[in-house]
Structures are given as structure tokens and as C-alpha cells.
Design a protein around this motif. Sequence first.
Motif, PDB file in Angstrom:
ATOM      1  N   PRO A   1     -13.078  49.485 -26.223  1.00 47.99           N
ATOM      2  CA  PRO A   1     -11.700  49.439 -26.280  1.00 47.99           C
ATOM      3  C   PRO A   1     -11.236  47.773 -25.805  1.00 47.99           C
ATOM      4  O   PRO A   1     -10.074  47.611 -25.914  1.00 47.99           O
ATOM      5  CB  PRO A   1     -10.983  50.606 -25.836  1.00 47.99           C
ATOM      6  CG  PRO A   1     -12.210  51.280 -24.921  1.00 47.99           C
ATOM      7  CD  PRO A   1     -13.396  50.851 -25.248  1.00 47.99           C
ATOM      8  N   HIS A   2     -11.749  47.593 -24.901  1.00 48.68           N
ATOM      9  CA  HIS A   2     -11.394  46.099 -24.090  1.00 48.68           C
ATOM     10  C   HIS A   2     -11.232  45.173 -24.941  1.00 48.68           C
ATOM     11  O   HIS A   2     -10.987  43.981 -24.806  1.00 48.68           O
ATOM     12  CB  HIS A   2     -12.069  45.850 -22.779  1.00 48.68           C
ATOM     13  CG  HIS A   2     -13.568  45.706 -22.974  1.00 48.68           C
ATOM     14  ND1 HIS A   2     -14.313  46.387 -23.417  1.00 48.68           N
ATOM     15  CD2 HIS A   2     -14.228  44.561 -22.761  1.00 48.68           C
ATOM     16  CE1 HIS A   2     -15.471  45.902 -23.541  1.00 48.68           C
ATOM     17  NE2 HIS A   2     -15.572  44.991 -23.055  1.00 48.68           N
ATOM     18  N   LEU A   3     -12.110  45.308 -26.239  1.00 48.71           N
ATOM     19  CA  LEU A   3     -12.197  44.064 -27.185  1.00 48.71           C
ATOM     20  C   LEU A   3     -11.818  44.486 -28.406  1.00 48.71           C
ATOM     21  O   LEU A   3     -11.775  43.680 -29.419  1.00 48.71           O
ATOM     22  CB  LEU A   3     -13.760  43.898 -27.342  1.00 48.71           C
ATOM     23  CG  LEU A   3     -14.622  43.521 -26.109  1.00 48.71           C
ATOM     24  CD1 LEU A   3     -15.922  43.353 -26.366  1.00 48.71           C
ATOM     25  CD2 LEU A   3     -13.925  41.908 -25.711  1.00 48.71           C
ATOM     26  N   ASP A   4     -10.749  45.545 -28.627  1.00 52.38           N
ATOM     27  CA  ASP A   4     -10.322  45.985 -29.995  1.00 52.38           C
ATOM     28  C   ASP A   4      -9.259  45.100 -30.325  1.00 52.38           C
ATOM     29  O   ASP A   4      -8.613  44.507 -29.714  1.00 52.38           O
ATOM     30  CB  ASP A   4      -9.736  47.469 -29.671  1.00 52.38           C
ATOM     31  CG  ASP A   4     -10.714  48.503 -29.731  1.00 52.38           C
ATOM     32  OD1 ASP A   4     -11.838  48.376 -29.923  1.00 52.38           O
ATOM     33  OD2 ASP A   4     -10.371  49.666 -29.434  1.00 52.38           O
ATOM     34  N   GLU A   5      -9.010  44.977 -31.635  1.00 52.39           N
ATOM     35  CA  GLU A   5      -7.919  44.633 -32.342  1.00 52.39           C
ATOM     36  C   GLU A   5      -6.836  45.482 -33.114  1.00 52.39           C
ATOM     37  O   GLU A   5      -7.543  46.327 -33.898  1.00 52.39           O
ATOM     38  CB  GLU A   5      -8.329  43.183 -33.102  1.00 52.39           C
ATOM     39  CG  GLU A   5      -7.253  42.531 -34.084  1.00 52.39           C
ATOM     40  CD  GLU A   5      -6.321  41.862 -33.292  1.00 52.39           C
ATOM     41  OE1 GLU A   5      -5.455  42.612 -32.554  1.00 52.39           O
ATOM     42  OE2 GLU A   5      -5.998  40.811 -33.685  1.00 52.39           O
ATOM     43  N   LEU A   6      -5.837  45.273 -33.015  1.00 48.55           N
ATOM     44  CA  LEU A   6      -4.939  46.024 -34.082  1.00 48.55           C
ATOM     45  C   LEU A   6      -4.253  44.882 -35.096  1.00 48.55           C
ATOM     46  O   LEU A   6      -3.365  44.108 -34.806  1.00 48.55           O
ATOM     47  CB  LEU A   6      -3.708  46.550 -33.126  1.00 48.55           C
ATOM     48  CG  LEU A   6      -2.484  47.092 -33.925  1.00 48.55           C
ATOM     49  CD1 LEU A   6      -2.960  48.204 -35.012  1.00 48.55           C
ATOM     50  CD2 LEU A   6      -1.568  47.666 -33.165  1.00 48.55           C
ATOM     51  N   GLU A   7      -4.628  44.966 -36.288  1.00 46.37           N
ATOM     52  CA  GLU A   7      -4.379  43.979 -37.043  1.00 46.37           C
ATOM     53  C   GLU A   7      -3.141  44.253 -37.792  1.00 46.37           C
ATOM     54  O   GLU A   7      -2.905  45.214 -38.337  1.00 46.37           O
ATOM     55  CB  GLU A   7      -5.461  43.568 -38.165  1.00 46.37           C
ATOM     56  CG  GLU A   7      -5.051  42.451 -38.857  1.00 46.37           C
ATOM     57  CD  GLU A   7      -6.281  42.159 -40.120  1.00 46.37           C
ATOM     58  OE1 GLU A   7      -6.685  41.120 -40.399  1.00 46.37           O
ATOM     59  OE2 GLU A   7      -5.909  42.849 -40.794  1.00 46.37           O
TER      60      GLU A   7
END
Length: 369
Positions: free
Chosen positions: A258-264
Motif C-alpha cells: 500500500p506504500h505504492l498505491d494510487e487513488l485516482e
Amino acid sequence: MNLTRLTLYGFRNLAEQRLDFGDGLQVICGGNAQGKTNLLEAIFCLTAGRSFRSADDQILVGQTDGADEKVGYRLEGEIKRRDDALHPLLIFDQETKRRTFTLNGAPLRRVMELWAEVKAVPFVPADSLLVKGPPLLRRQFLNRFLGQKSALYRYHLQRFSTALRHRNAILKEMQRGNRGESLETWNGVYQEAAQALVDERAAAILQLAEAAQSFYRLLSRRGEAVRLAYQPASWEIGKDLAGGARREIAAGTCLFGPHLDELEIRLSGRAARFYSSEGEGRCLALALRLAEYRILCEDGGDAPLLLLDDALSELDGSRREALLDLLEPLPQSFLTTVTIDELPRRQREKASIFDVQDGEIKKRPDPAG
Ligand SMILES: Nc1ncnc2c1ncn2[C@@H]1O[C@H](COP(=O)(O)OP(=O)(O)O)[C@@H](O)[C@H]1O
Ligand SMILES: [Mg+2]
């Protein structure tokens, strides 16, 4: 929850003073660079344990022209909740560079302990970066939102951060050809915590999306479609860890989590990060913050403090009224504005009004006496 009292010392340009706040809308009024944002920042620090604009405590210490050198800053509050009162106290000592944070006299070991007790949702014009800036800012937004919402999220976030640190160090060693500590020892905790964060984020984003859409419709002139799309670096951490060990060693860093997640965020079908205007970005960010606020309220317990910096200036007459109508029934909200004329008379009469001039904050006498 309501902030009933705030005592300030040595914080930015704000004078040493004690302020008493009332229920409902608290309007902070003053010209440019008088200290309006600084006041909201002080309140936020006392509820979140950190500032919304600077990670460096030394920058927050009031600088004067020599004569009255500050030894640090000190913020003390009284927060009334439904069943009790809380007294947060935050002190930063300039000389030792140490900060101490106590709640009702007891030291807090981690700021996240505070998030369980005191909730606050800020909006500042720079929040357009929440929409137009890098993914890191959206991950921080999710962590802070879910950190306030869920004790389990806080627990897993803590464990994940530790496991991430250890795995990164081990992978770096392995990349250099050293055997190092076994990766396996940390994989279990990492996988479990990471998966829990991903699952909670996925569920919360669905809730956020719905609320953000309805607030955006209320606040923007055209009310375009808002979509939030969660883009996790990995949906199934366990599987990716097992299959991707060699890639992680080659990279020398954790590649799934989750340290690389994106919320677009999409507006009218286009990625808002790249396409939205400054004004649309601010309006979207405000809608997201109000969505955060509403969801935290729906969880029961005390409503968070709502801290809105310069939220009216972007809106035209009817949208302004729509926002003010939203604020009216809330237990307590703070709103900064350059001129009180931005508020319709009805709201002006009900609100507590504070004038800020050169760091001095004065409450206007109640017109009703
Ligand atoms: N550590 C500090 N010490 C003294 N003054 C500061 C410090 N940090 C910021 N300021 C000053 O505080 C003033 C008010 O800032 P701000 O609250 O952002 O204004 P505004 O009322 O426009 O929101 C600015 O002139 C800024 O230079
Ligand atoms: Mg300001």
C-alpha cells in the motif's frame, strides 16, 4: 467535539493569548498575512500532532525581531466531548529540539494514539495538491482519514511501517549479494498488515466516492461526474510476494504494498491530476474533505472539528450559501475569511466572529449583547 479553549505561546506570528470559542460557526476574519491560517494550523497541530503545512517544528516557532526571542512554542486546548473533556498539551522546546505531547496530563507515545480521541478535518487552499499533486499526498490523506476512522487500520499501519522498513533493508542487502537476515521472517507480518490496509482502503474509497460526488455537485457550478478509482500496487500481496521475490531482490526494495498505491480522481472521465484546473482542484479537494468529515460523523461518536481555510473565496453566491447551510447544524466549525461581507447576514448573526490583526485575535462582541 468542540474546542472550547485554546492557549497559544510562541506559535508562528500569533500573540501569546487565550481564546474561548463557542458552539457552531467560528468565523476567523482578517486581511492577508494577519495569522488566520496560522490559527487553524495551531488547532490542527493540537488535534493531529503535526502541522498540515510543515513537518519541521522549528519553522513553527514564532520569530521576532530579536527583543522577545521565543524558547519554543506551546499549545494547550480544552476539547469538550459528549461525555467528557480532553486537555491536549503540545510543547516544543527550541533548545533541545524536543516535543512533548500530553493528553490530560499523560504523555502520548505515538501521535496516532491521539487520533483515536480527537478528530479534525482541515481544508486549506493548498489542498488542491491533494488532487493535482503526487500519489504520496493521496496516500497520506487515506492514512489520516482511515487512521481516524478505524483502530484496526492504525494497528496495521504501525505494523506495516515497521515491516516495510525491515524488508527494504534486507532487500538492499540481498541486492548487494549479501545473504542478510532472512526475508521470510518479515514476510508474514508484512503480508498480513499490507492486505488489511488494502482491503480497508478499497471499502472506504467506495464510501468516499459517493459522498465526494454529492458534495462536488453542491459546490461546483457544473457539477460534473466525480469518480474515485483505487489503484493498489497489489490486490493480492501474498501472491505477489511469492511470485515476485526475484524482482524485489533485483530492485533492492519492496515492490508490492500500500506504500505504492494510487487513488485516482477522475472528473468528467479525465484524470483530475493532469486535466483539472486550479479551481476545480480546490473544489474537488474541498468535496473530498467534506466527504471525509461526513463519513467520520456517520461512524457515531463525536463529530470531528472542521477547519476550513478560505473555503468561500472560490465559490459564487449560491454555492457559498450551500456550504454555509452545510456548516450551520454542525456542533462546531471554523472558517477563515478576508471579509465578513462574504457571509450572508443570517449566518453572520449566529456566528462567533474573531478578528485577526498582526497575530492578535479578538472576539467581536455579540450583537445581541
Ligand atoms: N515562525 C514564524 N514566526 C513569525 N511569523 C511567522 C512565522 N511563520 C509565518 N509567519 C508569518 O505569519 C504571517 C501570517 O500568516 P498566515 O496565517 O498564513 O496569514 P493569513 O492571515 O493570510 O492566513 C505571515 O506574514 C508569515 O510571514
Ligand atoms: Mg491564509
